[in-house]
Write an enzyme that holds these catalytic residues in place. Sequence first.
Site, PDB file in Angstrom:
ATOM      1  N   GLU A  42       0.883  -1.105   0.039  1.00  0.00           N
ATOM      2  CA  GLU A  42      -0.043   0.147   0.169  1.00  0.00           C
ATOM      3  C   GLU A  42       0.819   1.280   0.019  1.00  0.00           C
ATOM      4  O   GLU A  42       1.934   1.358   0.586  1.00  0.00           O
ATOM      5  CB  GLU A  42      -0.904  -0.191   1.292  1.00  0.00           C
ATOM      6  N   LYS A 115     -10.115   2.117  -1.076  1.00  0.00           N
ATOM      7  CA  LYS A 115     -10.360   1.556   0.118  1.00  0.00           C
ATOM      8  C   LYS A 115     -11.609   2.011   0.619  1.00  0.00           C
ATOM      9  O   LYS A 115     -11.868   3.136   0.885  1.00  0.00           O
ATOM     10  CB  LYS A 115      -9.280   2.210   0.962  1.00  0.00           C
ATOM     11  N   CYS A 152      -5.741  -3.098   3.164  1.00  0.00           N
ATOM     12  CA  CYS A 152      -5.253  -2.767   4.457  1.00  0.00           C
ATOM     13  C   CYS A 152      -6.259  -3.201   5.244  1.00  0.00           C
ATOM     14  O   CYS A 152      -6.762  -4.088   5.697  1.00  0.00           O
ATOM     15  CB  CYS A 152      -4.340  -1.737   4.634  1.00  0.00           C
TER      16      CYS A 152
END
Lengths: 291, 291
Positions: A42, A115, A152
């Site tokens: 990331e 995200k 993540c």
Amino acid sequence: MNLTVGWVQQAMTGDAETNMQNITDGVRAAAKSGARLVVLPELHRTHYFCQTENPALFDLSEPVPGPTCDALGSVAAECSVVIVGSVFERRMPGVYHNTAVVLECDGTLAGIYRKTHIPDDPGYYEKFYFTPGDGPLYPVETSVGRLGVLVCWDQWYPEAARLMALAGADILLYPTAIGWDEADSADEKKRQFDAWQTIQRSHAIANGLPLVAVNRCGIETAPDSVGGIRFWGGSFAAGCQGELLASAGEEPDTGLVEIDLSGVERVRRIWPFLRDRRIDLYKKLTARLAI
Amino acid sequence: MNLTVGWVQQAMTGDAETNMQNITDGVRAAAKSGARLVVLPELHRTHYFCQTENPALFDLSEPVPGPTCDALGSVAAECSVVIVGSVFERRMPGVYHNTAVVLECDGTLAGIYRKTHIPDDPGYYEKFYFTPGDGPLYPVETSVGRLGVLVCWDQWYPEAARLMALAGADILLYPTAIGWDEADSADEKKRQFDAWQTIQRSHAIANGLPLVAVNRCGIETAPDSVGGIRFWGGSFAAGCQGELLASAGEEPDTGLVEIDLSGVERVRRIWPFLRDRRIDLYKKLTARLAI
């Protein structure tokens, strides 16, 4: 139906050009070893800048497509590999995202994923920087399969993995930036690392999907020189039963793993979890509480 | 805020009275060692009868409350412990459930939970016997906390654990009957056991809840003398970060574990997963597919 997947686990420096050079060198090395898909950590262009809240750091953002997409597309075409990268995306003034970008092996942009779940913890002030993705959660179609790309903090949410599975993903991929606070005890560090690996393996199990998580490594001090993060590396791949196929340590690592995509069909026949979901009873999953 | 939890991992015989004697002896032993909550394996009164489809076996069912509830209530009151047991429930002719029963420490029935997700695999023909529970998934209020009781196949569903957490459960409990097919390879057996433990640990992690899973052990041959199941035992407890607190082997085992219920509050403060659920994007979780 094997897919060779590479990862580039890197320690990031303060210099974006050096980082991109290391990353593209890693992609080339993985491709040379046979990878057809390479997954990057990331926000691999810079230090993990979310250790502090500083409006000037929005200068690090860029459009998608934009310079990082171009650079990744270029090396994707050169090596004829699909790349999952990560960009601090400037969508418009005041709307910035933590965005995974997928480059096709001809260098074109196959798709993006913004995200969905945004953390905010001491040292991970992401809610300041990133507008949450507006969905839907959907895999990116590529020449190597439908890539269920998540990022993540999404990895702690069974909901995210499930939605990708229900939307037909062939594999789950998690570019990541996670590490230890050195002030924590060794026991706490172990619990955190184990939990991180365990919950991702569980997404493979629950959904009968292979999974690759790619983290950065190295120590990055905080801008205020208090604390900092020791990124734990530990990039890994799991098969459709959650079994560990390969994993990295704490050092930079260009990993390579063979993933049998036909395992999805085989495992879902013996573990028919998707058959028995009680969708008639799941309505409260869309509520904050069910009390 | 520690809660001492016991489990009674037993091998079942063909005789219901012997089984209930072993189970109540186990409860007494756990209580004597300090347990305030004792969790029993799934369908502990009999052999695991779902290895074949036989209409005559509905004779094994009984009402709730009924004889097994009475026997468990009696030992609960005698030992002043809360018991989570399991009954093949006859609700009406043609409607039978796989039901967990919770006995308060004064012997009264605190509540029940009817298994929501029903498996059907070679050797586990449960869809023939059990009507799926009609919900909602809700914890049972007891003197030792709000018990998020789920049963066996439910353990493969992150949705079930999440619903219990959102409904305010203090702990997740899984009475279970799972084992190996001896025809499987050692590698396959290991993958199955690891997946079983991993996905349950992941429910503890995702929800910041402690968890106890209690399995039977021993080999039970199939009625047609082909195959059979080697129940793998392996009862275990995990803390709110998914860390393994205690676990049994393959032999009968009256385990005891201290669980810190205040871990829920502590862990959810450092891992605030419930805060960031994107309930605006979860609607498709109530669909069969999201394509």
